[in-house]
Write a protein that holds these residues in place. Structure first.
Motif, PDB file in Angstrom:
ATOM      1  N   ARG A 107      10.952  -1.828   2.763  1.00  7.32           N
ATOM      2  CA  ARG A 107      10.249  -1.507   3.994  1.00  7.32           C
ATOM      3  C   ARG A 107       9.428  -2.707   4.452  1.00  7.32           C
ATOM      4  NH1 ARG A 107       8.082   4.056   6.133  1.00  7.32           N
ATOM      5  NH2 ARG A 107       7.090   3.331   8.045  1.00  7.32           N
ATOM      6  N   ALA A 108       9.398  -2.925   5.784  1.00  7.30           N
ATOM      7  CA  ALA A 108       8.584  -4.000   6.340  1.00  7.30           C
ATOM      8  C   ALA A 108       7.113  -3.723   6.099  1.00  7.30           C
ATOM      9  CB  ALA A 108       8.863  -4.135   7.830  1.00  7.30           C
ATOM     10  N   LEU A 109       6.326  -4.772   5.981  1.00  8.17           N
ATOM     11  CA  LEU A 109       4.893  -4.606   5.786  1.00  8.17           C
ATOM     12  C   LEU A 109       4.265  -3.953   7.015  1.00  8.17           C
ATOM     13  CD1 LEU A 109       3.887  -8.009   4.156  1.00  8.17           C
ATOM     14  CD2 LEU A 109       4.153  -5.793   3.031  1.00  8.17           C
ATOM     15  N   PRO A 110       3.260  -3.131   6.816  1.00  9.18           N
ATOM     16  CA  PRO A 110       2.594  -2.498   7.957  1.00  9.18           C
ATOM     17  C   PRO A 110       1.734  -3.492   8.724  1.00  9.18           C
ATOM     18  CG  PRO A 110       1.434  -1.995   5.926  1.00  9.18           C
ATOM     19  CD  PRO A 110       2.675  -2.746   5.528  1.00  9.18           C
ATOM     20  N   LYS A 111       1.281  -3.083   9.901  1.00 10.84           N
ATOM     21  CA  LYS A 111       0.360  -3.898  10.688  1.00 10.84           C
ATOM     22  C   LYS A 111      -1.098  -3.535  10.433  1.00 10.84           C
ATOM     23  CE  LYS A 111       3.607  -4.809  14.465  1.00 10.84           C
ATOM     24  NZ  LYS A 111       3.892  -4.632  15.909  1.00 10.84           N
ATOM     25  N   VAL A 112      -1.319  -2.288  10.029  1.00 10.71           N
ATOM     26  CA  VAL A 112      -2.681  -1.800   9.770  1.00 10.71           C
ATOM     27  C   VAL A 112      -2.641  -0.898   8.543  1.00 10.71           C
ATOM     28  CG1 VAL A 112      -4.672  -0.536  10.677  1.00 10.71           C
ATOM     29  CG2 VAL A 112      -3.215  -1.826  12.255  1.00 10.71           C
ATOM     30  N   LEU A 113      -3.680  -1.004   7.708  1.00 10.06           N
ATOM     31  CA  LEU A 113      -3.863  -0.089   6.580  1.00 10.06           C
ATOM     32  C   LEU A 113      -4.970   0.898   6.931  1.00 10.06           C
ATOM     33  CD1 LEU A 113      -3.824  -2.565   3.545  1.00 10.06           C
ATOM     34  CD2 LEU A 113      -1.898  -1.292   4.510  1.00 10.06           C
ATOM     35  N   ALA A 114      -4.660   2.182   6.822  1.00 14.01           N
ATOM     36  CA  ALA A 114      -5.638   3.241   7.075  1.00 14.01           C
ATOM     37  C   ALA A 114      -5.876   3.990   5.771  1.00 14.01           C
ATOM     38  CB  ALA A 114      -5.129   4.193   8.151  1.00 14.01           C
ATOM     39  N   PHE A 115      -7.126   4.131   5.388  1.00 17.41           N
ATOM     40  CA  PHE A 115      -7.461   4.654   4.063  1.00 17.41           C
ATOM     41  C   PHE A 115      -8.067   6.050   4.129  1.00 17.41           C
ATOM     42  CE2 PHE A 115      -7.146   0.191   3.479  1.00 17.41           C
ATOM     43  CZ  PHE A 115      -6.854  -0.038   2.144  1.00 17.41           C
ATOM     44  N   ASP A 116      -7.485   6.950   3.350  1.00 15.51           N
ATOM     45  CA  ASP A 116      -8.233   8.132   2.968  1.00 15.51           C
ATOM     46  C   ASP A 116      -9.434   7.635   2.172  1.00 15.51           C
ATOM     47  OD1 ASP A 116      -8.616  11.037   2.291  1.00 15.51           O
ATOM     48  OD2 ASP A 116      -8.347  10.189   0.288  1.00 15.51           O
ATOM     49  N   VAL A 117     -10.532   8.373   2.209  1.00 15.59           N
ATOM     50  CA  VAL A 117     -11.749   7.860   1.563  1.00 15.59           C
ATOM     51  C   VAL A 117     -12.190   8.707   0.369  1.00 15.59           C
ATOM     52  CG1 VAL A 117     -14.183   7.278   1.900  1.00 15.59           C
ATOM     53  CG2 VAL A 117     -12.499   6.711   3.669  1.00 15.59           C
ATOM     54  N   PHE A 118     -12.392  10.012   0.565  1.00 17.35           N
ATOM     55  CA  PHE A 118     -12.871  10.865  -0.528  1.00 17.35           C
ATOM     56  C   PHE A 118     -11.831  10.921  -1.646  1.00 17.35           C
ATOM     57  CE2 PHE A 118     -14.863  12.939   3.280  1.00 17.35           C
ATOM     58  CZ  PHE A 118     -16.154  12.548   3.012  1.00 17.35           C
ATOM     59  N   GLY A 119     -12.153  10.362  -2.782  1.00 13.26           N
ATOM     60  CA  GLY A 119     -11.235  10.369  -3.916  1.00 13.26           C
ATOM     61  C   GLY A 119     -10.367   9.135  -3.996  1.00 13.26           C
ATOM     62  N   THR A 120     -10.053   8.531  -2.859  1.00 15.09           N
ATOM     63  CA  THR A 120      -9.230   7.325  -2.841  1.00 15.09           C
ATOM     64  C   THR A 120     -10.077   6.077  -2.949  1.00 15.09           C
ATOM     65  OG1 THR A 120      -7.538   8.439  -1.489  1.00 15.09           O
ATOM     66  CG2 THR A 120      -7.523   6.018  -1.511  1.00 15.09           C
TER      67      THR A 120
END
Length: 240
Positions: free
Chosen positions: A3-16
């Motif tokens: 898979r191609a690399l993403p342009k943006v990383l979006a993070f879950d926060v609680f627990g992650t």
């Protein structure tokens, strides 16, 4: 990896990104003592509080309830948890309950979180895709040194995960195609909902999130696009 690399990383926060269980348990020790219930296991109390959250988020889209910030829901869940240990929240000091509820603003990052996020940020924009409200997320970021490029989530999109609109609206706000947005999360159910909306997926294991017990969403496991044991390993896998 194909898979191609993403342009943006979006993070879950609680627990992650942060350790909600250890942090809420630590905070609850003094509060339980203050209300005369030092006999209650603070970690178990944290678990009860969190389990209500998981059920509420799962059912919110079909509940018919208008959107309210997570701080409001956390307070309702705190009061329900107190009634579960035979404590009437109506007779308690309300300022104490307000401060107790803000325990969710004071969650500690996992040991690898700040360094790992900083490393990932050198190559990718990093944002939150959390159900936390902005004030909560801002306080947590300031306290823990979390280097977000932007704080997004339910209060910004108007929808709680796992509602598909939460993921789709985040991609629109960031002006990227869903496939160019990667959700980073420690929760298989969250990742499954994101994948169904076309997002890329990265799983980061947090085996201590539930005190070493199996996660309640373990059955939702899939073959995610990237899998790592912590943010440092994820940075390696993404070429950071």
């Amino acid at each position: 990896m194909t898979r191609a690399l993403p342009k943006v990383l979006a993070f879950d926060v609680f627990g992650t990104v942060v350790d909600w269980r250890g942090s809420v348990a630590r905070e609850s020790i003094s509060f339980l003592a203050a209300i005369g219930r030092a006999d209650v296991d603070p970690a178990q109390f944290a678990d009860v509080w969190r389990m209500q959250y998981l059920r509420t988020m799962q059912d919110y889209a079909v509940s018919g309830r208008a959107f309210v910030p997570l701080d409001v829901l956390h307070r309702e869940m705190l009061e329900a948890a107190l009634r579960g240990i035979d404590v009437d929240p109506a007779v308690l000091d309300q300022e104490l309950l307000t401060d107790w509820n803000r325990a969710w603003h004071r969650l500690d990052p996992w040991p690898d979180a700040v360094a790992g996020l900083t490393r990932l940020k050198a190559r990718f924009p990093i944002v939150t895709l959390s159900n936390g409200n902005v004030a909560l997320m801002l306080a947590m970021a300031r306290r823990g040194g979390l280097p977000w490029d932007a704080i997004l989530g339910a209060e910004v999109t108007g929808f709680y995960k796992p509602d598909p609109r939460a993921y789709e609206a985040t991609a629109r706000i960031l002006d990227v195609a869903p496939a160019d947005l990667c959700l980073v999360a420690a929760h298989h159910s969250d990742l499954a909902a994101a994948r169904a909306c076309g997002l890329a997926t990265a799983f980061v294991g947090r085996p201590l999130e539930y005190g070493g017990r199996e996660a309640p969403d373990a059955a939702a496991r899939q073959d995610w696009d990237w899998v790592a044991g912590d943010f440092g390993e994820l940075a390696e896998r993404l070429g950071c």
